[in-house]
Design an enzyme around this catalytic site. Structure first.
Site: not given
Length: 485
Positions: A37-38, A96-97, A159
């Site tokens: 994904n990202d 995570y991002s 993020d």
């Protein structure tokens, strides 16, 4: 004995059937196995582009790593396997991002470590890993590097984008949710990447309160300085994904919004902001990130070609899902972003000027092709409408232009999430169209990048090529067709 997550990922990659998939793109970055994904940690270093990305090699098991790939031409990607695994207490449920920043001596990767407890609660930790060779990655022993934030925010803080100012100070931008469940962005600063001071929320003093309660969470924030092509003036562009907003105008039909504001950053205030504009009008486009550079050059952006909760694709049969967009160079024109695809449209076969009437007119250089670039300059003044069709009569994507409207219809594809969308266009008798079609993804750029439209486009394996058709007479003034397969 604790599970070796890197070994588990390597085993899944080794056994992957993704390369056998006829829908797998040739020039778009896709995962070697599992779910992507990202985009994260995008950077240009010593002439080579590196893309890290959210990577779940054990999909459908929900363990998020950072994958890593690189390219010298933004066309041919080399996979380097996972760079970071969720193997610490502060990132046990996902790396995570985040982003990358050059320090002069090494490259620092910032990310959000996601942790969930047995009761379903979550916590988020801002963390750093470093590398001197983009091969070996070391999580910092002082992680998490950001101390707890002041009261007033939920655990939805994530993020990080980190950059170094001309004064040598590092700044961090975070997407966040306030305790009253409204979205915002936070700014922090540091002299050394380890000691971070909370400077406050990103404010919009000239926006008359329009962004004070704008959705319930802001994801994937980026600040980037972009020049205006007409005046040469530099502007700060704030790109972000506000979840839960009401559509402020035409568009905004995806699961979550993705757009930008143009202004000028002064401290923690983005001044002279205008309207919130959607970044891409297509069915799938989210979590864009701008490439960090160690040399001068344009702002370059890539995004996830996907939406939250929409993983059921034909690709899952071959144990992979999702991909990244092509790279786009950014500029401003009349206060709006233009996105120019970083692809070799100038290569390939030159198209001779000709007139297209009511009968379908296949573009011969692309006959049977399922991966190509197309650059067209047209005169539509003698046509009441015209169409461009990718694929075959039974398996196709239609782009229908009538008046000041574009209708994109993918109902005759194998993709199940949304089939038709209408976009308003400026009136111009000589449109310029650039199209990148790569097996199962299509990206359309109009008016020199003023409008982009990105989508998944699963056509049958035997459905290739492009056909033009007009109501009246359409003049093809010129262009180029570049086969990639």
């Amino acid at each position: 004995m604790a599970e070796d997550l890197m070994e588990a990922a390597a085993a899944r990659i080794e056994a992957s059937r993704a390369a056998q998939d006829p829908d797998r793109p040739l020039v778009h970055l896709a995962p070697p196995v599992g779910r992507l994904n990202d985009p994260n940690g995008l950077l240009l270093h010593e002439g080579r582009f590196h893309a890290f990305y959210q990577f779940s090699p054990l999909h459908p098991r929900k363990l998020v790593y950072w994958g890593h790939a690189s390219t010298s031409d933004l066309l041919h990607w080399s996979d380097h396997g996972p760079a970071l695994a969720p193997d610490r207490w502060y990132d046990s449920h996902g790396v995570y991002s985040g982003s990358a920043v050059h320090t002069g001596e090494e490259i620092a990767l910032f990310y959000t470590g996601n942790v969930r407890d047995e009761q379903g609660g979550r916590s988020a930790h801002q963390c750093m890993a470093t590398t001197s060779n983009l091969t070996d990655f070391r999580k910092h022993p002082k992680n998490p590097v950001v101390d707890p934030l002041p009261d007033g925010y939920t655990a939805h803080v994530r993020d990080p984008q980190v950059w170094r100012t001309s004064e040598g100070i590092y700044r961090m931008l975070l997407g966040a949710q306030r305790s009253d469940e409204t979205g915002c962005a936070l700014l922090l600063s540091s002299p050394d990447l380890l000691t971070w001071r909370f400077d406050g929320e990103l404010g919009f003093p000239d926006a008359d309160g329009r962004f004070d309660q704008f959705g319930y969470m802001w994801e994937c924030p980026n600040l980037v300085r972009v020049p205006d092509e007409t005046t040469g003036e530099l502007h700060d562009v704030f790109i972000f994904c506000p979840q839960g907003i009401a559509a402020p105008g035409e568009g905004f039909q995806n699961v979550f919004a993705c757009g930008y504001l143009v202004g000028r950053l002064e401290g923690t205030q983005l001044r002279r902001t205008g309207d919130f504009h959607e970044l891409d009008r297509g069915f799938e486009f989210y979590a864009p990130q701008v490439v960090a550079r160690d040399e001068p050059g344009p702002a370059t952006l890539l995004a996830w070609v996907g939406n939250a909760g929409e993983d059921q694709q034909p690709s899952l049969e071959h144990e992979w899902v999702h991909l990244l967009s092509c790279a786009r160079d950014l500029a401003l024109r009349d206060g709006r972003l233009v996105q120019r695809p970083h692809l070799p449209f100038e290569a390939g076969t030159e198209l001779a000027p000709q007139v297209v009437g009511g009968d379908p007119h296949p573009l011969a250089p692309l006959e049977g092709s399922r991966s190509f670039l197309l650059d067209l300059e047209l005169d539509t003044s003698a046509a009441t409408g015209w169409s461009l069709v990718i694929g075959s009569p039974s398996s196709q994507v239609r782009l229908d232009f009538h008046g000041c409207q574009l209708t994109v219809d993918r109902s005759a594809t194998r993709y199940p999430h949304g089939d038709r969308r209408v976009v308003s266009l400026p009136s111009t008798p000589r449109p310029r169209l650039r199209l990148a079609h790569d097996r199962s993804v299509t990206e359309l750029f109009l008016d020199d990048g003023a409008l982009s439209f990105t989508m998944r486009s699963y056509l049958d394996p035997e459905a290739g090529g492009v056909t033009l058709q007009a109501d009246g007479q359409l003049q093809l003034l010129g262009g180029r067709a570049n086969r990639l397969d």
